[in-house]
Design an enzyme around this catalytic site. Structure first.
Site, PDB file in Angstrom:
ATOM      1  N   ARG A 147      -3.164   0.796  11.392  1.00 46.18           N
ATOM      2  CA  ARG A 147      -2.992   0.763  12.838  1.00 46.18           C
ATOM      3  C   ARG A 147      -1.917   1.747  13.294  1.00 46.18           C
ATOM      4  NH1 ARG A 147      -1.661  -4.805  15.099  1.00 46.18           N
ATOM      5  NH2 ARG A 147      -1.541  -5.219  12.873  1.00 46.18           N
ATOM      6  N   TYR A 148      -0.926   1.977  12.440  1.00 46.28           N
ATOM      7  CA  TYR A 148       0.210   2.787  12.865  1.00 46.28           C
ATOM      8  C   TYR A 148       0.402   4.043  12.036  1.00 46.28           C
ATOM      9  CZ  TYR A 148       1.273  -1.849  14.652  1.00 46.28           C
ATOM     10  OH  TYR A 148       1.193  -3.069  15.251  1.00 46.28           O
ATOM     11  N   ASN A 208      -4.130  -5.510   4.281  1.00 46.23           N
ATOM     12  CA  ASN A 208      -2.720  -5.354   3.919  1.00 46.23           C
ATOM     13  C   ASN A 208      -2.396  -5.950   2.552  1.00 46.23           C
ATOM     14  OD1 ASN A 208      -2.190  -3.911   6.205  1.00 46.23           O
ATOM     15  ND2 ASN A 208      -1.632  -5.711   7.425  1.00 46.23           N
ATOM     16  N   ASP A 242       1.618  -9.928   9.378  1.00 42.89           N
ATOM     17  CA  ASP A 242       0.348  -9.201   9.491  1.00 42.89           C
ATOM     18  C   ASP A 242      -0.454  -9.391   8.202  1.00 42.89           C
ATOM     19  OD1 ASP A 242      -1.616  -7.678  10.634  1.00 42.89           O
ATOM     20  OD2 ASP A 242      -0.546  -5.765  10.498  1.00 42.89           O
ATOM     21  N   LYS A 258       2.854   6.882   2.934  1.00 41.48           N
ATOM     22  CA  LYS A 258       2.469   6.370   4.262  1.00 41.48           C
ATOM     23  C   LYS A 258       3.202   7.210   5.300  1.00 41.48           C
ATOM     24  CE  LYS A 258       2.445   1.981   6.804  1.00 41.48           C
ATOM     25  NZ  LYS A 258       2.505   0.514   6.665  1.00 41.48           N
ATOM     26  N   ARG A 300      -6.208   4.568   6.434  1.00 39.07           N
ATOM     27  CA  ARG A 300      -5.728   4.704   7.803  1.00 39.07           C
ATOM     28  C   ARG A 300      -5.422   3.303   8.288  1.00 39.07           C
ATOM     29  NH1 ARG A 300      -6.571   9.180  11.103  1.00 39.07           N
ATOM     30  NH2 ARG A 300      -8.184  10.180   9.860  1.00 39.07           N
ATOM     31  N   ASP A 329       2.252  -3.513   3.426  1.00 36.50           N
ATOM     32  CA  ASP A 329       2.363  -3.245   4.870  1.00 36.50           C
ATOM     33  C   ASP A 329       3.362  -4.170   5.567  1.00 36.50           C
ATOM     34  OD1 ASP A 329       2.167  -2.517   7.469  1.00 36.50           O
ATOM     35  OD2 ASP A 329      -0.006  -2.787   7.635  1.00 36.50           O
TER      36      ASP A 329
HETATM   37  P1  ADP Z   1      -0.559   0.318   8.744  1.00 35.89           P
HETATM   38  O1  ADP Z   1       0.812  -0.304   8.858  1.00 35.89           O
HETATM   39  O2  ADP Z   1      -0.679   1.538   9.595  1.00 35.89           O
HETATM   40  O3  ADP Z   1      -1.652  -0.700   8.949  1.00 35.89           O
HETATM   41  P2  ADP Z   1      -0.963   0.165   5.821  1.00 35.89           P
HETATM   42  O4  ADP Z   1       0.320   0.094   5.061  1.00 35.89           O
HETATM   43  O5  ADP Z   1      -1.713  -1.108   6.003  1.00 35.89           O
HETATM   44  O6  ADP Z   1      -0.706   0.885   7.244  1.00 35.89           O
HETATM   45  O7  ADP Z   1      -1.905   1.241   5.107  1.00 35.89           O
HETATM   46  C1  ADP Z   1      -3.180   1.561   5.652  1.00 35.89           C
HETATM   47  C2  ADP Z   1      -4.239   1.582   4.570  1.00 35.89           C
HETATM   48  O8  ADP Z   1      -3.914   2.596   3.604  1.00 35.89           O
HETATM   49  C3  ADP Z   1      -4.320   0.276   3.748  1.00 35.89           C
HETATM   50  O9  ADP Z   1      -5.169  -0.663   4.367  1.00 35.89           O
HETATM   51  C4  ADP Z   1      -4.885   0.791   2.432  1.00 35.89           C
HETATM   52  O10 ADP Z   1      -6.289   0.958   2.524  1.00 35.89           O
HETATM   53  C5  ADP Z   1      -4.249   2.180   2.290  1.00 35.89           C
HETATM   54  N1  ADP Z   1      -3.010   2.129   1.473  1.00 35.89           N
HETATM   55  C6  ADP Z   1      -1.777   1.850   1.932  1.00 35.89           C
HETATM   56  N2  ADP Z   1      -0.862   1.886   0.953  1.00 35.89           N
HETATM   57  C7  ADP Z   1      -1.538   2.188  -0.192  1.00 35.89           C
HETATM   58  C8  ADP Z   1      -1.146   2.345  -1.579  1.00 35.89           C
HETATM   59  N3  ADP Z   1       0.126   2.213  -1.949  1.00 35.89           N
HETATM   60  N4  ADP Z   1      -2.104   2.636  -2.483  1.00 35.89           N
HETATM   61  C9  ADP Z   1      -3.404   2.770  -2.088  1.00 35.89           C
HETATM   62  N5  ADP Z   1      -3.828   2.636  -0.809  1.00 35.89           N
HETATM   63  C10 ADP Z   1      -2.916   2.343   0.142  1.00 35.89           C
HETATM   64 MG    MG Z   2      -2.045  -2.283   7.634  1.00 37.63          MG
HETATM   65 MG    MG Z   3       1.082  -2.352   9.494  1.00 35.29          MG
END
Ligand code: ADP
Ligand code: MG
Ligand code: MG
Length: 350
Positions: free
Chosen positions: A47-48, A173, A168, A64, A45, A186
Site C-alpha cells: 500500500r505504501y 504481510n 495490519d 522496501k 508492491r 510489514d
Molecule cells: P507495504 O507496507 O507497502 O504494504 P510490505 O512490507 O507489505 O509493504 O511489502 C509489500 C509486498 O512486497 C509484500 O506483500 C510481499 O509480497 C513483498 N515483500 C515484502 N518484503 C519482502 C521480503 N523481505 N522478501 C520477499 N518479498 C517481500
Molecule cells: Mg503490506
Molecule cells: Mg504496510
C-alpha cells in the site's frame, strides 16, 4: 539475449554508492558502516511501498522503498525494527539496515533492507500451492509465535522491548521462507503500547491510534468506530487476533489433508466470496458489524472430527464479536502446539 543480460546487470542497477548508516545498525551489520546496495527488480508492491530484490554488499536482500509521501511510515517501521532487532526472533522479518537517498529525479527515497523470503507473501504462495497438515500447522504456528512475541513486553536488561501491536495483520504481510516457515512482516502501521513514554513515539513521529490497517481484516469494533481508547493496548492486541483468525481460515482452506482426498478449494481472501475483491467500508460494516458474519467453514470440516472441531473453535475464538472474549496470541500459540492438534490429521479425516 545480449540486451536482456545487459538489462539485468546494468539497467536494473537503479542506484549504487557508499552510504553511512543513519542510526546504529543491528548487530549483523555493526562491523561495517559503509555498504553498497543494488536494486534489481520489483518483487512486491504494498500500500505504501515497492519492494525490490537487491543486494547489500554481496548478500541477496529485499529492499522496501518508500517514496517521500510515505516518510512517516518509513520512520515508524524503522523505529519498530530498532525495538525488535536486538532479539533475532525467527518469526519476525529479519531487518538489516535502513537508508535514505535521492533518486535520479531528485526525490528522496527511504529504504528498509531485510532478508529476502523466497516464496514472497503468504497470499501469493497459497494462491498457487496447497499445503499438507503438518506444514500448514507449522506455518500458522510461526505467524502466531511472531504475533505473540510482538504483543509481549520484555523487561530483562538489554533484551527489553515494549509490547507492540501490529495493526495490519493480513496474508500479504506474512512472508514465506523456502522451507515454508513463515514470518510476520510489514510494520509500517505498528505501534508501541508501552507505558514508558520513551517508547511511545519514534523520532517525534508516530502513527495515530485511529489509523487502521486493511479494510477486509478490520475487527468489528474498528469498523464501528468503537475501539476502547482508554485500554488501547489491550484493544489493539484484540484487533490483531481477530485478523489472525481470518488468516487461519485462508490458510487451512488450502490444506489438502482436510478435504477427504479431494483437492483443496482455490485460495480466497477472507470475505472474498461475500464481498469480492474491493469491499467498501459500508459493505464491511453491514457484513461484519450488523450481520456479525464470518467466513464459512467448508462442509468437509465436520464437527465429529475432534481436530477439526478444535481448529474451528480456535478461529471462532479469535474472531469473536466480543473483543474481550478473544484468545490472546500466546494462547493461540499454545493451542497450535498441543499434541492433539499436531496428531496426524489424515487418519482422523479419512
Ligand atoms: P507495504 O507496507 O507497502 O504494504 P510490505 O512490507 O507489505 O509493504 O511489502 C509489500 C509486498 O512486497 C509484500 O506483500 C510481499 O509480497 C513483498 N515483500 C515484502 N518484503 C519482502 C521480503 N523481505 N522478501 C520477499 N518479498 C517481500
Ligand atoms: Mg503490506
Ligand atoms: Mg504496510
Amino acid at each position: 539475449a545480449v540486451t536482456l543480460v545487459s538489462l539485468l546487470f546494468c539497467g536494473y542497477r537503479l542506484f549504487t554508492g557508499q552510504y553511512r548508516v543513519p542510526t546504529p545498525p543491528p548487530r549483523s551489520v555493526q562491523s561495517s558502516y559503509a555498504y553498497t546496495i543494488y536494486l534489481y527488480w520489483l518483487i512486491g508492491r504494498g500500500r505504501y511501498s515497492c519492494v525490490y530484490l537487491g543486494t547489500l554488499n554481496e548478500r541477496s536482500v529485499a529492499v522496501k522503498v518508500y517514496s517521500s509521501a510515505h516518510r512517516q511510515k518509513y520512520i515508524n517501521e524503522h523505529y519498530i525494527y530498532s525495538l525488535l532487532s536486538l532479539q533475532q526472533q525467527p518469526s519476525i522479518t529479519h531487518f538489516l539496515c535502513a537508508d535514505e537517498r535521492v533518486d535520479s529525479e531528485g526525490d528522496t527515497q527511504f529504504l528498509i533492507v531485510m532478508d529476502h523470503y523466497a516464496h514472497g507473501c503468504l497470499s501469493h504462495f497459497l494462491s498457487h500451492t496447497s499445503v499438507d497438515w503438518t506444514s500448514c500447522c507449522r506455518m500458522m504456528h510461526g505467524i502466531t509465535r511472531g504475533l505473540s512475541f510482538l504483543h509481549s513486553e520484555v523487561l530483562t536488561g538489554d533484551e527489553s522491548k515494549p509490547a507492540l501491536a501490529h495493526r495490519d495483520v493480513s496474508s500479504t504481510n506474512v512472508l514465506v521462507r523456502s522451507d515454508l516457515s513463515c514470518v510476520l512482516s510489514d510494520f509500517s502501521l505498528s505501534m508501541s503500547l508501552a507505558r514508558d513514554p520513551r517508547h511511545l513515539h519514534g523520532d517525534g513521529d508516530s502513527v495515530a491510534i485511529s489509523e487502521v490497517g486493511t479494510l477486509r481484516y478490520l475487527a468489528p469494533e474498528l469498523l464501528a468506530g468503537a475501539l476502547d481508547l482508554h485500554e488501547y493496548g489491550t484493544a489493539l492486541k484484540q484487533v490483531d487476533v481477530y485478523a489472525l483468525g481470518l488468516l487461519f481460515w485462508e490458510a487451512f482452506r488450502r490444506c489438502h489433508d482436510l478435504f477427504l482426498g479431494r483437492p483443496a478449494p482455490h485460495f480466497q481472501l477472507a470475505f472474498d466470496s461475500e464481498l469480492g475483491q474491493e469491499p467498501s467500508l459500508e459493505d464491511m460494516h453491514m457484513l461484519v458489524v450488523r450481520d456479525k458474519s464470518r467466513p464459512c467453514f467448508p462442509l468437509e470440516w465436520r464437527d465429529n472430527i475432534s481436530v477439526l472441531r478444535q481448529l474451528k473453535d480456535t478461529m471462532e475464538d479469535c474472531w469473536d464479536q466480543d473483543a474481550e472474549a478473544r484468545l490472546s496470541a500466546h494462547c493461540v500459540e499454545e493451542r497450535l502446539s498441543s499434541p492433539t492438534v499436531l496428531h496426524d490429521v489424515s487418519q482422523q479425516v479419512d
